[in-house]
Design a protein around this motif. Structure first.
Motif, short mmCIF file in Angstrom:
data_model
loop_
_atom_site.label_atom_id
_atom_site.label_comp_id
_atom_site.label_asym_id
_atom_site.label_seq_id
_atom_site.Cartn_x
_atom_site.Cartn_y
_atom_site.Cartn_z
N ALA A 92 0.82 -1.21 0.00
CA ALA A 92 0.00 0.00 0.00
C ALA A 92 0.85 1.26 0.00
O ALA A 92 0.40 2.32 -0.46
CB ALA A 92 -0.93 0.00 1.21
N ASP A 93 2.08 1.17 0.50
CA ASP A 93 2.94 2.34 0.60
C ASP A 93 3.94 2.46 -0.55
O ASP A 93 4.52 3.53 -0.76
CB ASP A 93 3.72 2.31 1.92
CG ASP A 93 2.82 2.35 3.14
OD1 ASP A 93 1.71 2.90 3.01
OD2 ASP A 93 3.22 1.84 4.19
N ALA A 94 4.17 1.36 -1.25
CA ALA A 94 5.22 1.34 -2.27
C ALA A 94 4.78 2.07 -3.52
O ALA A 94 3.65 1.90 -3.99
CB ALA A 94 5.60 -0.09 -2.60
N THR A 95 5.67 2.85 -4.08
CA THR A 95 5.40 3.51 -5.35
C THR A 95 5.98 2.66 -6.49
O THR A 95 6.85 1.81 -6.27
CB THR A 95 6.04 4.90 -5.41
OG1 THR A 95 7.48 4.75 -5.38
CG2 THR A 95 5.59 5.75 -4.23
N LEU A 96 5.48 2.90 -7.68
CA LEU A 96 6.00 2.18 -8.84
C LEU A 96 7.49 2.45 -9.01
O LEU A 96 8.26 1.54 -9.34
CB LEU A 96 5.23 2.62 -10.10
CG LEU A 96 5.65 1.95 -11.42
CD1 LEU A 96 5.45 0.45 -11.34
CD2 LEU A 96 4.85 2.55 -12.57
N GLU A 97 7.90 3.67 -8.74
CA GLU A 97 9.31 4.03 -8.88
C GLU A 97 10.17 3.23 -7.89
O GLU A 97 11.28 2.79 -8.22
CB GLU A 97 9.50 5.53 -8.65
CG GLU A 97 8.95 6.41 -9.77
CD GLU A 97 7.43 6.51 -9.73
OE1 GLU A 97 6.82 6.13 -8.71
OE2 GLU A 97 6.85 6.95 -10.74
N GLN A 98 9.68 3.04 -6.67
CA GLN A 98 10.44 2.27 -5.68
C GLN A 98 10.56 0.81 -6.09
O GLN A 98 11.63 0.20 -5.96
CB GLN A 98 9.77 2.38 -4.32
CG GLN A 98 9.95 3.72 -3.63
CD GLN A 98 9.16 3.80 -2.34
OE1 GLN A 98 8.00 3.39 -2.28
NE2 GLN A 98 9.78 4.32 -1.31
N LEU A 99 9.47 0.23 -6.58
CA LEU A 99 9.49 -1.17 -6.97
C LEU A 99 10.45 -1.39 -8.13
O LEU A 99 11.28 -2.31 -8.11
CB LEU A 99 8.08 -1.63 -7.35
CG LEU A 99 7.03 -1.62 -6.23
CD1 LEU A 99 5.67 -2.05 -6.77
CD2 LEU A 99 7.44 -2.52 -5.08
N VAL A 100 10.36 -0.54 -9.14
CA VAL A 100 11.24 -0.67 -10.30
C VAL A 100 12.68 -0.38 -9.90
O VAL A 100 13.62 -1.07 -10.34
CB VAL A 100 10.79 0.28 -11.43
CG1 VAL A 100 11.81 0.27 -12.57
CG2 VAL A 100 9.42 -0.14 -11.95
N GLY A 101 12.87 0.59 -9.01
CA GLY A 101 14.22 0.91 -8.56
C GLY A 101 14.87 -0.24 -7.82
O GLY A 101 16.06 -0.53 -7.99
N ALA A 102 14.10 -0.94 -6.99
CA ALA A 102 14.63 -2.10 -6.27
C ALA A 102 14.96 -3.24 -7.23
O ALA A 102 15.97 -3.94 -7.08
CB ALA A 102 13.63 -2.57 -5.22
N MET A 103 14.12 -3.43 -8.25
CA MET A 103 14.35 -4.50 -9.22
C MET A 103 15.60 -4.25 -10.05
O MET A 103 16.33 -5.18 -10.39
CB MET A 103 13.13 -4.63 -10.14
CG MET A 103 11.89 -5.20 -9.49
SD MET A 103 10.43 -5.10 -10.57
CE MET A 103 10.99 -6.00 -12.02
N THR A 104 15.85 -2.99 -10.38
CA THR A 104 16.96 -2.66 -11.27
C THR A 104 18.26 -2.35 -10.55
O THR A 104 19.31 -2.24 -11.19
CB THR A 104 16.58 -1.46 -12.15
OG1 THR A 104 16.27 -0.34 -11.31
CG2 THR A 104 15.38 -1.78 -13.03
N GLY A 105 18.19 -2.16 -9.23
CA GLY A 105 19.40 -1.88 -8.47
C GLY A 105 19.56 -0.43 -8.08
O GLY A 105 20.51 -0.08 -7.38
N ALA A 106 18.64 0.42 -8.51
CA ALA A 106 18.70 1.82 -8.09
C ALA A 106 18.47 1.94 -6.59
O ALA A 106 19.02 2.80 -5.92
CB ALA A 106 17.66 2.66 -8.84
N LEU A 107 17.64 1.03 -6.06
CA LEU A 107 17.46 0.87 -4.62
C LEU A 107 17.84 -0.55 -4.29
O LEU A 107 17.40 -1.48 -4.93
CB LEU A 107 16.00 1.13 -4.21
CG LEU A 107 15.46 2.54 -4.39
CD1 LEU A 107 13.97 2.56 -4.07
CD2 LEU A 107 16.20 3.51 -3.48
N SER A 108 18.63 -0.75 -3.27
CA SER A 108 19.06 -2.12 -2.94
C SER A 108 19.19 -2.33 -1.45
O SER A 108 20.09 -2.98 -0.97
CB SER A 108 20.40 -2.44 -3.61
OG SER A 108 21.38 -1.53 -3.18
N HIS A 109 18.26 -1.77 -0.70
CA HIS A 109 18.33 -1.88 0.75
C HIS A 109 17.13 -2.69 1.24
O HIS A 109 16.01 -2.48 0.80
CB HIS A 109 18.28 -0.51 1.42
CG HIS A 109 19.06 0.52 0.68
ND1 HIS A 109 20.39 0.38 0.37
CD2 HIS A 109 18.68 1.72 0.16
CE1 HIS A 109 20.79 1.45 -0.29
NE2 HIS A 109 19.78 2.27 -0.43
#
Length: 268
Positions: free
Chosen positions: A247-264
């Motif tokens: 409910a809190d996750a944005t599309l940008e966060q999800l895609v960022g985690a998948m691609t490595g832009a976010l990795s925490h």
């Protein structure tokens, strides 16, 4: 860059117990390490979306957790007890079912026969000993099961092959739920479906969750993930790199985690 134990955001705290958990799973295929210490968990009565780019390890993780493959290292825990799932049959006996993209339905059989495929009910007494099937009991139980899950079919007697794609998918999900007491894995359950059919399948998934069964949804459809999942776990290069409350996750966060832009990873 911070470590995997850094927090993205607090994970939604569920009151239900963890049903199935993977701790540090490693799986190698020759020189390729498909899983590199992957972690995963799902609780009773929740939908967890498992996402990741191609090659992230999603399929391998699901195979290990459903008994189709065995990890080289790590632990699988079911209801707090370490288990060895050395075959899909062993997983099914423990209440873990999987619905793959190809559905594995018998198109010439009706919905009831598909629900009980390989687990047919036999008639009581001597007829059962002679192998006679109790088709009336299977049909009655199937109709009640479909009703409880909100699966709408034109007839209980029509062959599966005559149903729409969404109806066939709903029957496949219903079959898994009929036998799953713990967890159902759904591999891209709405792939190639239209909007109306997709929404019907997602509604069935919600009803399954509401019955207390844990549902693991493998999907590349981010709007679908956000619409039906309670939590999202992200794999990248064979490891879990992020967890989100859907409910809190944005599309940008999800895609960022998948691609490595976010990795925490939220380690709460």
């Amino acid at each position: 860059m911070t470590s995997d134990d850094s927090k993205i955001r607090p994970e939604a705290t569920g009151e239900s117990a963890v049903v199935l958990e993977a701790v540090g799973l490693v799986k190698r295929y020759g020189g390729v390490e498909a899983l590199r210490g992957a972690d995963f968990q799902v609780r009773a009565g929740e939908v967890v979306a498992l996402i990741g780019d191609n090659g992230a390890g999603k399929s391998t993780l699901v195979k290990c957790l459903s008994g189709a493959d065995q990890p080289d290292a790590g632990t699988i825990v079911l209801d707090g007890v370490p288990v060895v799932l050395n075959s899909p049959t062993a997983a099914r006996k423990l209440g873990v079912e999987t619905v793959y993209q190809d559905l594995a339905v018998a198109p010439d059989l009706d919905p009831a026969a598909n629900l009980f495929l390989g687990r047919e009910l036999v008639r009581p007494g001597l007829p059962g000993k002679l192998g006679m099937l109790d088709k009336a009991a299977m049909r009655a139980r199937a109709i009640e099961h479909f009703r409880r899950l909100g699966v709408s079919l034109p007839s209980a007697d029509v062959p599966i092959g005559a149903l729409s794609g969404g109806q066939r998918q709903s029957v496949a999900v219903a079959r898994a739920v009929l036998w799953a007491s713990k967890v159902v894995f759904l591999d891209e359950p709405t792939a190639a479906l239209g909007v109306v059919q997709r929404d019907r399948v997602l509604d069935v998934i919600r009803r399954v969750r509401d019955q207390g069964v844990a549902v693991v949804l493998i999907s590349h459809n981010m709007p679908e993930v956000r619409a039906v999942a309670d939590r999202v776990e992200v794999l990248r290069l064979g490891r879990r790199v992020a967890r989100f409350a859907a409910a809190d996750a944005t599309l940008e966060q999800l895609v960022g985690a998948m691609t490595g832009a976010l990795s925490h990873e939220d380690a709460s």
